[in-house]
Scaffold this motif. Sequence first.
Motif, PDB file in Angstrom:
ATOM      1  N   SER A  92       0.821  -1.216   0.000  1.00 27.55           N
ATOM      2  CA  SER A  92       0.000   0.000   0.000  1.00 27.55           C
ATOM      3  C   SER A  92       0.854   1.265   0.000  1.00 27.55           C
ATOM      4  O   SER A  92       0.537   2.229  -0.703  1.00 27.55           O
ATOM      5  CB  SER A  92      -0.943   0.007   1.201  1.00 27.55           C
ATOM      6  N   PHE A  93       1.935   1.252   0.764  1.00 34.11           N
ATOM      7  CA  PHE A  93       2.815   2.422   0.750  1.00 34.11           C
ATOM      8  C   PHE A  93       3.471   2.598  -0.626  1.00 34.11           C
ATOM      9  O   PHE A  93       3.586   3.716  -1.117  1.00 34.11           O
ATOM     10  CB  PHE A  93       3.866   2.345   1.860  1.00 34.11           C
ATOM     11  N   ALA A  94       3.882   1.507  -1.243  1.00 34.59           N
ATOM     12  CA  ALA A  94       4.438   1.602  -2.600  1.00 34.59           C
ATOM     13  C   ALA A  94       3.381   2.140  -3.561  1.00 34.59           C
ATOM     14  O   ALA A  94       3.670   2.992  -4.412  1.00 34.59           O
ATOM     15  CB  ALA A  94       4.943   0.234  -3.052  1.00 34.59           C
ATOM     16  N   ALA A  95       2.146   1.666  -3.424  1.00 34.21           N
ATOM     17  CA  ALA A  95       1.064   2.110  -4.299  1.00 34.21           C
ATOM     18  C   ALA A  95       0.753   3.594  -4.117  1.00 34.21           C
ATOM     19  O   ALA A  95       0.419   4.288  -5.088  1.00 34.21           O
ATOM     20  CB  ALA A  95      -0.179   1.265  -4.060  1.00 34.21           C
ATOM     21  N   ILE A  96       0.851   4.082  -2.885  1.00 40.40           N
ATOM     22  CA  ILE A  96       0.654   5.522  -2.665  1.00 40.40           C
ATOM     23  C   ILE A  96       1.681   6.315  -3.465  1.00 40.40           C
ATOM     24  O   ILE A  96       1.355   7.310  -4.120  1.00 40.40           O
ATOM     25  CB  ILE A  96       0.726   5.878  -1.164  1.00 40.40           C
ATOM     26  N   LEU A  97       2.928   5.864  -3.433  1.00 44.47           N
ATOM     27  CA  LEU A  97       3.974   6.567  -4.194  1.00 44.47           C
ATOM     28  C   LEU A  97       3.726   6.454  -5.695  1.00 44.47           C
ATOM     29  O   LEU A  97       3.940   7.418  -6.444  1.00 44.47           O
ATOM     30  CB  LEU A  97       5.350   6.039  -3.814  1.00 44.47           C
ATOM     31  N   GLN A  98       3.244   5.290  -6.158  1.00 35.60           N
ATOM     32  CA  GLN A  98       2.892   5.137  -7.573  1.00 35.60           C
ATOM     33  C   GLN A  98       1.753   6.084  -7.945  1.00 35.60           C
ATOM     34  O   GLN A  98       1.789   6.742  -8.983  1.00 35.60           O
ATOM     35  CB  GLN A  98       2.503   3.684  -7.879  1.00 35.60           C
ATOM     36  N   ALA A  99       0.733   6.169  -7.082  1.00 37.16           N
ATOM     37  CA  ALA A  99      -0.390   7.076  -7.341  1.00 37.16           C
ATOM     38  C   ALA A  99       0.095   8.519  -7.458  1.00 37.16           C
ATOM     39  O   ALA A  99      -0.358   9.267  -8.337  1.00 37.16           O
ATOM     40  CB  ALA A  99      -1.430   6.955  -6.221  1.00 37.16           C
ATOM     41  N   ARG A 100       1.040   8.898  -6.611  1.00 38.18           N
ATOM     42  CA  ARG A 100       1.548  10.277  -6.647  1.00 38.18           C
ATOM     43  C   ARG A 100       2.431  10.521  -7.859  1.00 38.18           C
ATOM     44  O   ARG A 100       2.491  11.643  -8.352  1.00 38.18           O
ATOM     45  CB  ARG A 100       2.256  10.600  -5.336  1.00 38.18           C
ATOM     46  N   GLU A 101       3.100   9.473  -8.342  1.00 37.80           N
ATOM     47  CA  GLU A 101       3.887   9.634  -9.570  1.00 37.80           C
ATOM     48  C   GLU A 101       2.983   9.879 -10.777  1.00 37.80           C
ATOM     49  O   GLU A 101       3.329  10.660 -11.647  1.00 37.80           O
ATOM     50  CB  GLU A 101       4.765   8.402  -9.823  1.00 37.80           C
ATOM     51  N   VAL A 102       1.831   9.216 -10.833  1.00 35.45           N
ATOM     52  CA  VAL A 102       0.968   9.356 -12.015  1.00 35.45           C
ATOM     53  C   VAL A 102      -0.112  10.424 -11.859  1.00 35.45           C
ATOM     54  O   VAL A 102      -0.557  10.981 -12.859  1.00 35.45           O
ATOM     55  CB  VAL A 102       0.327   8.011 -12.429  1.00 35.45           C
ATOM     56  N   HIS A 103      -0.542  10.741 -10.627  1.00 31.75           N
ATOM     57  CA  HIS A 103      -1.638  11.693 -10.422  1.00 31.75           C
ATOM     58  C   HIS A 103      -1.231  12.945  -9.655  1.00 31.75           C
ATOM     59  O   HIS A 103      -2.050  13.844  -9.484  1.00 31.75           O
ATOM     60  CB  HIS A 103      -2.798  11.027  -9.681  1.00 31.75           C
ATOM     61  N   GLY A 104      -0.016  13.001  -9.144  1.00 33.58           N
ATOM     62  CA  GLY A 104       0.443  14.176  -8.426  1.00 33.58           C
ATOM     63  C   GLY A 104       0.266  14.078  -6.924  1.00 33.58           C
ATOM     64  O   GLY A 104      -0.330  13.137  -6.394  1.00 33.58           O
ATOM     65  N   GLU A 105       0.805  15.089  -6.243  1.00 38.14           N
ATOM     66  CA  GLU A 105       0.751  15.144  -4.782  1.00 38.14           C
ATOM     67  C   GLU A 105      -0.701  15.102  -4.315  1.00 38.14           C
ATOM     68  O   GLU A 105      -1.569  15.682  -4.932  1.00 38.14           O
ATOM     69  CB  GLU A 105       1.433  16.430  -4.289  1.00 38.14           C
ATOM     70  N   GLY A 106      -0.930  14.393  -3.235  1.00 44.26           N
ATOM     71  CA  GLY A 106      -2.279  14.268  -2.696  1.00 44.26           C
ATOM     72  C   GLY A 106      -3.035  13.054  -3.204  1.00 44.26           C
ATOM     73  O   GLY A 106      -4.102  12.728  -2.696  1.00 44.26           O
ATOM     74  N   ALA A 107      -2.489  12.366  -4.218  1.00 46.50           N
ATOM     75  CA  ALA A 107      -3.131  11.144  -4.712  1.00 46.50           C
ATOM     76  C   ALA A 107      -3.013  10.056  -3.648  1.00 46.50           C
ATOM     77  O   ALA A 107      -2.113  10.087  -2.810  1.00 46.50           O
ATOM     78  CB  ALA A 107      -2.485  10.692  -6.015  1.00 46.50           C
ATOM     79  N   GLN A 108      -3.927   9.117  -3.677  1.00 48.94           N
ATOM     80  CA  GLN A 108      -3.947   8.028  -2.700  1.00 48.94           C
ATOM     81  C   GLN A 108      -4.108   6.690  -3.409  1.00 48.94           C
ATOM     82  O   GLN A 108      -4.394   6.642  -4.601  1.00 48.94           O
ATOM     83  CB  GLN A 108      -5.094   8.219  -1.706  1.00 48.94           C
ATOM     84  N   ALA A 109      -3.955   5.623  -2.646  1.00 47.43           N
ATOM     85  CA  ALA A 109      -4.183   4.268  -3.160  1.00 47.43           C
ATOM     86  C   ALA A 109      -5.012   3.528  -2.126  1.00 47.43           C
ATOM     87  O   ALA A 109      -4.845   3.727  -0.923  1.00 47.43           O
ATOM     88  CB  ALA A 109      -2.857   3.558  -3.383  1.00 47.43           C
ATOM     89  N   VAL A 110      -5.919   2.695  -2.612  1.00 46.26           N
ATOM     90  CA  VAL A 110      -6.721   1.858  -1.722  1.00 46.26           C
ATOM     91  C   VAL A 110      -6.607   0.411  -2.177  1.00 46.26           C
ATOM     92  O   VAL A 110      -6.568   0.123  -3.376  1.00 46.26           O
ATOM     93  CB  VAL A 110      -8.209   2.294  -1.677  1.00 46.26           C
ATOM     94  N   GLY A 111      -6.537  -0.488  -1.213  1.00 48.43           N
ATOM     95  CA  GLY A 111      -6.460  -1.902  -1.531  1.00 48.43           C
ATOM     96  C   GLY A 111      -7.770  -2.408  -2.097  1.00 48.43           C
ATOM     97  O   GLY A 111      -8.846  -2.021  -1.649  1.00 48.43           O
ATOM     98  N   THR A 112      -7.687  -3.272  -3.110  1.00 46.02           N
ATOM     99  CA  THR A 112      -8.888  -3.851  -3.711  1.00 46.02           C
ATOM    100  C   THR A 112      -8.915  -5.367  -3.600  1.00 46.02           C
ATOM    101  O   THR A 112      -9.980  -5.959  -3.639  1.00 46.02           O
ATOM    102  CB  THR A 112      -9.028  -3.446  -5.191  1.00 46.02           C
ATOM    103  N   ALA A 113      -7.747  -5.997  -3.473  1.00 45.70           N
ATOM    104  CA  ALA A 113      -7.709  -7.458  -3.352  1.00 45.70           C
ATOM    105  C   ALA A 113      -6.399  -7.886  -2.703  1.00 45.70           C
ATOM    106  O   ALA A 113      -5.352  -7.300  -2.955  1.00 45.70           O
ATOM    107  CB  ALA A 113      -7.836  -8.119  -4.720  1.00 45.70           C
TER     108      ALA A 113
END
Length: 168
Positions: A92-113
């Motif tokens: 999840s922490f890695a995904a947050i950083l991925q979200a911020r790389e593609v969507h910018g600061e303030g982007a988040q990630a949520v687990g789905t599976a």
Amino acid sequence: MTDSTDTPRTPHSPAAAQPAAPAEHTAPPVSEELRAHFAPLLRDSLVERCRMELLTLDAGGGTASMPVAGNTQPAGLLHGGATIALAETIASFAAILQAREVHGEGAQAVGTAVSALHHRSARAGTVLATCSPRHLGRQVASYLVDVHDEAGALLSTITVSTQLLPPR
């Protein structure tokens, strides 16, 4: 299972088919800036209660550790749920950083599976979760997390999928 010479096959014998190992991903150590950013989010969280520690991290994965003590089931073994929580945390922490790389600061990630396969357990020491990417997209990031004991024995293999959310 044995071959024609009645020699037992082990996972390390050439007679046993082994899948190709994925390329190793080496994330940098967690920076003090990133630790300070995440610290308020971790207070009174499961991460804090289980004493998980983020060691390395970037959008492509990372590593995290957790002590077995305090994270056991009644039989004295590492709890499978705690193992899954460790895997989901690093992914999840890695995904947050991925979200911020593609969507910018303030982007988040949520687990789905989350899907876990427990191979063995641990009774003591510290376990290490190593997270590597399987898919890094604009909307979805998925990771494979292997959890090992201090001797390097594979305890669990866990897949984690996340949805990447733009800032709101």
